[in-house]
Scaffold this motif. Structure first.
Motif, PDB file in Angstrom:
ATOM      1  N   GLU A  48       0.816  -1.224   0.000  1.00 18.46           N
ATOM      2  CA  GLU A  48       0.000   0.000   0.000  1.00 18.46           C
ATOM      3  C   GLU A  48       0.847   1.269   0.000  1.00 18.46           C
ATOM      4  OE1 GLU A  48      -2.792   0.121   3.198  1.00 18.46           O
ATOM      5  OE2 GLU A  48      -4.257  -1.056   2.089  1.00 18.46           O
ATOM      6  N   ALA A  49       1.858   1.312   0.827  1.00 19.51           N
ATOM      7  CA  ALA A  49       2.683   2.526   0.926  1.00 19.51           C
ATOM      8  C   ALA A  49       3.343   2.839  -0.411  1.00 19.51           C
ATOM      9  CB  ALA A  49       3.738   2.363   2.019  1.00 19.51           C
ATOM     10  N   GLU A  50       3.781   1.821  -1.118  1.00 25.45           N
ATOM     11  CA  GLU A  50       4.419   2.020  -2.424  1.00 25.45           C
ATOM     12  C   GLU A  50       3.402   2.505  -3.454  1.00 25.45           C
ATOM     13  OE1 GLU A  50       6.996  -0.542  -5.681  1.00 25.45           O
ATOM     14  OE2 GLU A  50       6.873  -1.275  -3.624  1.00 25.45           O
ATOM     15  N   VAL A  51       2.187   1.965  -3.393  1.00 20.15           N
ATOM     16  CA  VAL A  51       1.128   2.399  -4.302  1.00 20.15           C
ATOM     17  C   VAL A  51       0.775   3.859  -4.034  1.00 20.15           C
ATOM     18  CG1 VAL A  51      -1.302   2.075  -4.927  1.00 20.15           C
ATOM     19  CG2 VAL A  51       0.201   0.094  -4.677  1.00 20.15           C
ATOM     20  N   PHE A  52       0.650   4.234  -2.773  1.00 20.06           N
ATOM     21  CA  PHE A  52       0.358   5.630  -2.452  1.00 20.06           C
ATOM     22  C   PHE A  52       1.465   6.532  -2.988  1.00 20.06           C
ATOM     23  CE2 PHE A  52       0.726   9.371   0.294  1.00 20.06           C
ATOM     24  CZ  PHE A  52      -0.498   9.971  -0.003  1.00 20.06           C
ATOM     25  N   ALA A  53       2.715   6.153  -2.785  1.00 25.98           N
ATOM     26  CA  ALA A  53       3.847   6.949  -3.273  1.00 25.98           C
ATOM     27  C   ALA A  53       3.812   7.066  -4.794  1.00 25.98           C
ATOM     28  CB  ALA A  53       5.163   6.328  -2.807  1.00 25.98           C
ATOM     29  N   LEU A  54       3.419   6.004  -5.468  1.00 26.01           N
ATOM     30  CA  LEU A  54       3.328   6.022  -6.933  1.00 26.01           C
ATOM     31  C   LEU A  54       2.245   6.990  -7.395  1.00 26.01           C
ATOM     32  CD1 LEU A  54       4.597   4.611  -9.393  1.00 26.01           C
ATOM     33  CD2 LEU A  54       2.869   2.834  -9.156  1.00 26.01           C
ATOM     34  N   TYR A  55       1.072   6.927  -6.783  1.00 20.63           N
ATOM     35  CA  TYR A  55       0.010   7.885  -7.108  1.00 20.63           C
ATOM     36  C   TYR A  55       0.480   9.310  -6.818  1.00 20.63           C
ATOM     37  CZ  TYR A  55      -4.037   4.717  -7.779  1.00 20.63           C
ATOM     38  OH  TYR A  55      -4.940   3.791  -8.239  1.00 20.63           O
ATOM     39  N   LEU A  94     -10.015   3.459  -3.451  1.00 19.77           N
ATOM     40  CA  LEU A  94      -8.661   3.042  -3.087  1.00 19.77           C
ATOM     41  C   LEU A  94      -7.795   4.262  -2.791  1.00 19.77           C
ATOM     42  CD1 LEU A  94      -6.312   0.958  -2.874  1.00 19.77           C
ATOM     43  CD2 LEU A  94      -5.964   1.362  -5.335  1.00 19.77           C
ATOM     44  N   ILE A  95      -7.827   5.241  -3.667  1.00 17.36           N
ATOM     45  CA  ILE A  95      -7.019   6.449  -3.484  1.00 17.36           C
ATOM     46  C   ILE A  95      -7.414   7.169  -2.200  1.00 17.36           C
ATOM     47  CG2 ILE A  95      -6.516   8.745  -4.435  1.00 17.36           C
ATOM     48  CD1 ILE A  95      -6.788   7.364  -7.248  1.00 17.36           C
ATOM     49  N   ASP A  96      -8.708   7.275  -1.952  1.00 16.18           N
ATOM     50  CA  ASP A  96      -9.179   7.921  -0.719  1.00 16.18           C
ATOM     51  C   ASP A  96      -8.658   7.182   0.514  1.00 16.18           C
ATOM     52  OD1 ASP A  96     -10.537   9.829  -2.187  1.00 16.18           O
ATOM     53  OD2 ASP A  96     -12.502   8.874  -1.939  1.00 16.18           O
ATOM     54  N   ARG A  97      -8.754   5.863   0.482  1.00 18.16           N
ATOM     55  CA  ARG A  97      -8.291   5.060   1.617  1.00 18.16           C
ATOM     56  C   ARG A  97      -6.787   5.205   1.815  1.00 18.16           C
ATOM     57  NH1 ARG A  97      -6.533  -0.247   1.796  1.00 18.16           N
ATOM     58  NH2 ARG A  97      -7.264  -0.678  -0.302  1.00 18.16           N
ATOM     59  N   LEU A  98      -6.029   5.155   0.737  1.00 19.36           N
ATOM     60  CA  LEU A  98      -4.573   5.293   0.837  1.00 19.36           C
ATOM     61  C   LEU A  98      -4.184   6.684   1.323  1.00 19.36           C
ATOM     62  CD1 LEU A  98      -3.433   3.496  -2.451  1.00 19.36           C
ATOM     63  CD2 LEU A  98      -3.396   2.580  -0.114  1.00 19.36           C
ATOM     64  N   THR A  99      -4.908   7.688   0.847  1.00 21.81           N
ATOM     65  CA  THR A  99      -4.615   9.068   1.255  1.00 21.81           C
ATOM     66  C   THR A  99      -4.863   9.252   2.748  1.00 21.81           C
ATOM     67  OG1 THR A  99      -5.149   9.880  -0.956  1.00 21.81           O
ATOM     68  CG2 THR A  99      -5.167  11.496   0.832  1.00 21.81           C
ATOM     69  N   ARG A 100      -5.940   8.674   3.250  1.00 24.10           N
ATOM     70  CA  ARG A 100      -6.210   8.770   4.694  1.00 24.10           C
ATOM     71  C   ARG A 100      -5.136   8.038   5.490  1.00 24.10           C
ATOM     72  NH1 ARG A 100     -11.261   7.659   2.920  1.00 24.10           N
ATOM     73  NH2 ARG A 100     -11.198   5.524   3.724  1.00 24.10           N
ATOM     74  N   ARG A 101      -4.760   6.858   5.019  1.00 28.05           N
ATOM     75  CA  ARG A 101      -3.831   6.015   5.768  1.00 28.05           C
ATOM     76  C   ARG A 101      -2.385   6.475   5.639  1.00 28.05           C
ATOM     77  NH1 ARG A 101      -5.029   0.037   4.949  1.00 28.05           N
ATOM     78  NH2 ARG A 101      -6.624   0.618   6.431  1.00 28.05           N
ATOM     79  N   TRP A 102      -1.931   6.791   4.443  1.00 28.28           N
ATOM     80  CA  TRP A 102      -0.520   7.069   4.213  1.00 28.28           C
ATOM     81  C   TRP A 102      -0.212   8.551   4.028  1.00 28.28           C
ATOM     82  CZ3 TRP A 102       2.374   3.241   5.568  1.00 28.28           C
ATOM     83  CH2 TRP A 102       1.844   1.954   5.507  1.00 28.28           C
ATOM     84  N   GLY A 103      -1.224   9.354   3.740  1.00 23.70           N
ATOM     85  CA  GLY A 103      -0.979  10.775   3.511  1.00 23.70           C
ATOM     86  C   GLY A 103      -1.616  11.671   4.538  1.00 23.70           C
ATOM     87  N   ALA A 104      -2.062  11.091   5.640  1.00 22.98           N
ATOM     88  CA  ALA A 104      -2.726  11.856   6.698  1.00 22.98           C
ATOM     89  C   ALA A 104      -3.844  12.711   6.119  1.00 22.98           C
ATOM     90  CB  ALA A 104      -1.708  12.721   7.451  1.00 22.98           C
ATOM     91  N   GLY A 105      -4.559  12.150   5.126  1.00 19.61           N
ATOM     92  CA  GLY A 105      -5.694  12.847   4.547  1.00 19.61           C
ATOM     93  C   GLY A 105      -5.355  13.791   3.402  1.00 19.61           C
ATOM     94  N   ARG A 106      -4.057  13.868   3.053  1.00 14.18           N
ATOM     95  CA  ARG A 106      -3.644  14.792   1.968  1.00 14.18           C
ATOM     96  C   ARG A 106      -2.738  14.095   0.987  1.00 14.18           C
ATOM     97  NH1 ARG A 106      -1.514  20.340   4.064  1.00 14.18           N
ATOM     98  NH2 ARG A 106      -1.465  20.499   1.823  1.00 14.18           N
ATOM     99  N   MET A 107      -2.974  14.376  -0.284  1.00 11.69           N
ATOM    100  CA  MET A 107      -2.069  13.911  -1.314  1.00 11.69           C
ATOM    101  C   MET A 107      -1.327  15.133  -1.835  1.00 11.69           C
ATOM    102  SD  MET A 107      -2.533  11.718  -4.799  1.00 11.69           S
ATOM    103  CE  MET A 107      -3.237  10.354  -3.937  1.00 11.69           C
TER     104      MET A 107
END
Length: 74
Positions: free
Chosen positions: A33-40, A59-72
């Motif tokens: 997941e962390a790698e996917v978030f970084a890729l996006y 998926l993007i919303d979930r990753l943003t909440r989890r790995w981006g503290a709600g921000r991309m």
């Protein structure tokens, strides 16, 4: 058994825009997941937001909440 969310894997081939971002890798190979978030995040300017499926948006919303503290940052 680990319950660490970083061990959750995502298959790029299952998400149209992610598949395009992962052009230089095997899209059938699961990514953490962390790698996917970084890729996006690093390639957000290349994501056609009008072509995102509801599933990929979720998926993007979930990753943003989890790995981006709600921000991309892309």
């Amino acid at each position: 058994m680990h319950s660490d969310v970083s061990l959750s894997l995502i298959v790029p081939a299952e998400y149209p825009e992610l598949r395009l971002l992962a052009w230089n890798r095997d899209p059938a190979r699961p990514l953490p997941e962390a790698e996917v978030f970084a890729l996006y995040e690093a390639n957000w300017r290349h994501v056609d937001q009008d072509r995102l499926t509801p599933r990929e948006r979720a998926l993007i919303d979930r990753l943003t909440r989890r790995w981006g503290a709600g921000r991309m940052l892309g």
